[in-house]
Design a protein around this motif. Structure first.
Motif, mmCIF file in Angstrom:
data_model
loop_
_atom_site.group_PDB
_atom_site.id
_atom_site.type_symbol
_atom_site.label_atom_id
_atom_site.label_comp_id
_atom_site.label_asym_id
_atom_site.label_seq_id
_atom_site.Cartn_x
_atom_site.Cartn_y
_atom_site.Cartn_z
ATOM 1 N N GLU A 184 57.610 30.319 38.234
ATOM 2 C CA GLU A 184 56.844 31.533 37.961
ATOM 3 C C GLU A 184 55.374 31.325 38.330
ATOM 4 O O GLU A 184 54.824 30.245 38.125
ATOM 5 C CB GLU A 184 56.958 31.920 36.486
ATOM 6 C CG GLU A 184 58.363 32.309 36.066
ATOM 7 C CD GLU A 184 58.432 32.755 34.611
ATOM 8 O OE1 GLU A 184 57.771 33.768 34.276
ATOM 9 O OE2 GLU A 184 59.116 32.087 33.820
ATOM 10 N N ARG A 185 54.779 32.369 38.888
ATOM 11 C CA ARG A 185 53.348 32.365 39.181
ATOM 12 C C ARG A 185 52.715 33.548 38.451
ATOM 13 O O ARG A 185 53.390 34.536 38.134
ATOM 14 C CB ARG A 185 53.093 32.493 40.685
ATOM 15 C CG ARG A 185 53.785 31.426 41.553
ATOM 16 C CD ARG A 185 52.999 30.155 41.643
ATOM 17 N NE ARG A 185 53.678 29.164 42.482
ATOM 18 C CZ ARG A 185 53.307 28.851 43.717
ATOM 19 N NH1 ARG A 185 52.254 29.445 44.269
ATOM 20 N NH2 ARG A 185 53.968 27.940 44.400
ATOM 21 N N TYR A 186 51.409 33.480 38.241
ATOM 22 C CA TYR A 186 50.741 34.493 37.439
ATOM 23 C C TYR A 186 49.761 35.299 38.270
ATOM 24 O O TYR A 186 49.584 35.079 39.468
ATOM 25 C CB TYR A 186 50.050 33.824 36.245
ATOM 26 C CG TYR A 186 51.046 33.100 35.379
ATOM 27 C CD1 TYR A 186 51.819 33.798 34.460
ATOM 28 C CD2 TYR A 186 51.267 31.728 35.530
ATOM 29 C CE1 TYR A 186 52.772 33.144 33.686
ATOM 30 C CE2 TYR A 186 52.217 31.073 34.765
ATOM 31 C CZ TYR A 186 52.975 31.782 33.844
ATOM 32 O OH TYR A 186 53.923 31.141 33.096
ATOM 33 N N ALA A 187 49.094 36.268 37.654
ATOM 34 C CA ALA A 187 48.086 37.075 38.338
ATOM 35 C C ALA A 187 46.732 36.378 38.254
ATOM 36 O O ALA A 187 46.491 35.573 37.358
ATOM 37 C CB ALA A 187 48.015 38.468 37.716
ATOM 38 N N TYR A 188 45.836 36.709 39.205
ATOM 39 C CA TYR A 188 44.585 35.974 39.330
ATOM 40 C C TYR A 188 43.425 36.941 39.519
ATOM 41 O O TYR A 188 43.512 37.881 40.299
ATOM 42 C CB TYR A 188 44.658 35.013 40.525
ATOM 43 C CG TYR A 188 45.948 34.224 40.548
ATOM 44 C CD1 TYR A 188 46.085 33.072 39.789
ATOM 45 C CD2 TYR A 188 47.033 34.667 41.292
ATOM 46 C CE1 TYR A 188 47.270 32.363 39.781
ATOM 47 C CE2 TYR A 188 48.229 33.970 41.289
ATOM 48 C CZ TYR A 188 48.348 32.814 40.537
ATOM 49 O OH TYR A 188 49.525 32.125 40.518
ATOM 50 N N HIS A 189 42.314 36.667 38.829
ATOM 51 C CA HIS A 189 41.118 37.497 38.960
ATOM 52 C C HIS A 189 40.272 36.970 40.118
ATOM 53 O O HIS A 189 40.102 35.753 40.263
ATOM 54 C CB HIS A 189 40.310 37.455 37.665
ATOM 55 C CG HIS A 189 39.291 38.543 37.565
ATOM 56 N ND1 HIS A 189 38.099 38.509 38.278
ATOM 57 C CD2 HIS A 189 39.285 39.706 36.861
ATOM 58 C CE1 HIS A 189 37.408 39.595 38.006
ATOM 59 N NE2 HIS A 189 38.093 40.341 37.150
ATOM 60 N N PRO A 190 39.711 37.872 40.956
ATOM 61 C CA PRO A 190 38.922 37.398 42.095
ATOM 62 C C PRO A 190 37.703 36.570 41.700
ATOM 63 O O PRO A 190 37.285 35.676 42.442
ATOM 64 C CB PRO A 190 38.526 38.684 42.824
ATOM 65 C CG PRO A 190 38.722 39.781 41.826
ATOM 66 C CD PRO A 190 39.845 39.332 40.956
ATOM 67 N N ASP A 191 37.107 36.836 40.528
ATOM 68 C CA ASP A 191 35.969 36.026 40.092
ATOM 69 C C ASP A 191 36.389 34.589 39.790
ATOM 70 O O ASP A 191 35.651 33.633 40.055
ATOM 71 C CB ASP A 191 35.314 36.637 38.852
ATOM 72 C CG ASP A 191 34.513 37.892 39.165
ATOM 73 O OD1 ASP A 191 34.272 38.144 40.363
ATOM 74 O OD2 ASP A 191 34.151 38.615 38.226
ATOM 75 N N ASP A 192 37.591 34.439 39.223
ATOM 76 C CA ASP A 192 38.112 33.097 38.982
ATOM 77 C C ASP A 192 38.412 32.384 40.299
ATOM 78 O O ASP A 192 38.162 31.181 40.447
ATOM 79 C CB ASP A 192 39.381 33.158 38.137
ATOM 80 C CG ASP A 192 39.139 33.719 36.752
ATOM 81 O OD1 ASP A 192 38.003 33.576 36.246
ATOM 82 O OD2 ASP A 192 40.062 34.323 36.180
ATOM 83 N N PHE A 193 38.931 33.137 41.248
ATOM 84 C CA PHE A 193 39.308 32.567 42.544
ATOM 85 C C PHE A 193 38.118 31.886 43.223
ATOM 86 O O PHE A 193 38.273 30.892 43.924
ATOM 87 C CB PHE A 193 39.879 33.674 43.420
ATOM 88 C CG PHE A 193 40.299 33.220 44.799
ATOM 89 C CD1 PHE A 193 41.440 32.464 44.986
ATOM 90 C CD2 PHE A 193 39.554 33.570 45.918
ATOM 91 C CE1 PHE A 193 41.824 32.051 46.253
ATOM 92 C CE2 PHE A 193 39.931 33.174 47.191
ATOM 93 C CZ PHE A 193 41.076 32.409 47.355
ATOM 94 N N LYS A 194 36.927 32.405 43.004
ATOM 95 C CA LYS A 194 35.727 31.841 43.635
ATOM 96 C C LYS A 194 35.489 30.390 43.230
ATOM 97 O O LYS A 194 34.823 29.639 43.944
ATOM 98 C CB LYS A 194 34.501 32.680 43.264
ATOM 99 C CG LYS A 194 34.518 34.098 43.801
ATOM 100 C CD LYS A 194 33.301 34.881 43.299
ATOM 101 C CE LYS A 194 33.351 36.327 43.751
ATOM 102 N NZ LYS A 194 32.178 37.104 43.266
#
Length: 280
Positions: free
Chosen positions: A7-17
């Motif tokens: 399973e994979r989860y959702a990701y916020h673009p600010d976290d991705f940075k």
């Protein structure tokens, strides 16, 4: 036979940075899609999308429900798209067999109970690439060959992106609830796909790269236009692209990739284009 899933989860673009290379690869790259004798699946919280591969060798493989679905059978509340990316084989859906050649696609509608993958020759087994999304309505199973596809010829050799787009499982070819799939083939001498890049905030997208020579690689670019990151990828690997991310790539040789999408609408041209000069 085993069905192996994660399973994979959702990701916020600010976290991705803040992600480093290892973190990006862990969260978005699917390094092993094809596994002889098994079905491998990744269940993503983004659009509840599933991607994976089935490689039947000396016996058929059955598509069984995984625990996150909490369902009696895999297509209980789902539709499935499959594209053949290696040797000849067949898919049997509720007793009806569909012969699958290289680059053929099969749409499997909600309510289909028994789905089985077979290889014609164990010495040259079929590799079936699988995408799936939730479905609200039952549509019939449909076999789509390259001859049935809607084909777009885009780009040019001068800009290193001459390519053919085969729209296989889209609403102008087959009725689906939200799933869309097709493949893009780069012409010899071209290496860039989806350039200029785009976003589509109404849909996620998953890319699967194949026909990449063993000693070559593809540099996949993702992230927001002003915060891009890259992943180096190899043959028969996939990458999950959230709705806020661009998805573009350049290879050290030409290659083929499969795109799969699900989300808010079925309008293939619903894209927010990004100029190359705007990328950072």
């Amino acid at each position: 036979m085993a069905t192996i899933y994660e399973e994979r989860y959702a990701y916020h673009p600010d976290d991705f940075k803040t992600y480093d290379t290892q973190k990006i690869r862990k969260e978005f790259l699917v390094e092993k899609v094809m596994d002889p004798g098994n079905i491998r699946l990744v269940y993503s919280a983004i659009e509840r999308y599933i991607l994976g591969g089935a490689v039947p060798v000396d016996k058929p493989l059955k598509l069984e429900p995984i625990d996150p679905l909490k369902a009696e059978f895999f297509c209980y509340r789902r539709e499935v798209g499959v594209i053949s990316v290696a040797g000849p084989g067949s898919i049997v859906v509720d007793g009806t067999e569909y012969k699958m050649n290289f680059k053929d696609a099969l749409y499997i509608g909600k309510g289909s109970k028994d789905v089985e993958f077979r290889s014609e020759n164990p010495e040259n087994p079929a590799h079936f690439y699988i995408n799936s999304a939730p479905a609200h309505k039952e549509y019939p199973v449909k076999h789509v060959t390259q001859g049935d596809a809607n084909v777009l010829h885009l780009g040019s050799l001068e800009s290193s992106n001459e390519r053919k787009i085969y729209q296989l499982l889209i609403n102008t070819v087959v009725e689906t609830c939200q799933l869309q799939m097709g493949l893009t083939e780069l012409m010899p001498g071209s290496v860039w796909n989806t350039m200029p890049p785009h976003q589509h905030n109404r849909r996620n997208e998953v890319y699967f790269y194949f026909n990449v020579p063993e000693d070559q690689a593809v540099c996949h670019i993702m992230g927001q236009p002003d915060e891009t990151r890259h992943l180096w990828m190899h043959n028969e690997q996939a990458v999950i692209s959230p709705n806020w991310s661009i998805h573009s790539a350049a290879g050290t040789s030409n290659y083929i990739f499969i795109w799969g999408m699900a989300g808010e609408n079925l309008d293939y041209t619903d894209m927010d284009h990004i100029k190359p000069t705007e990328l950072r």
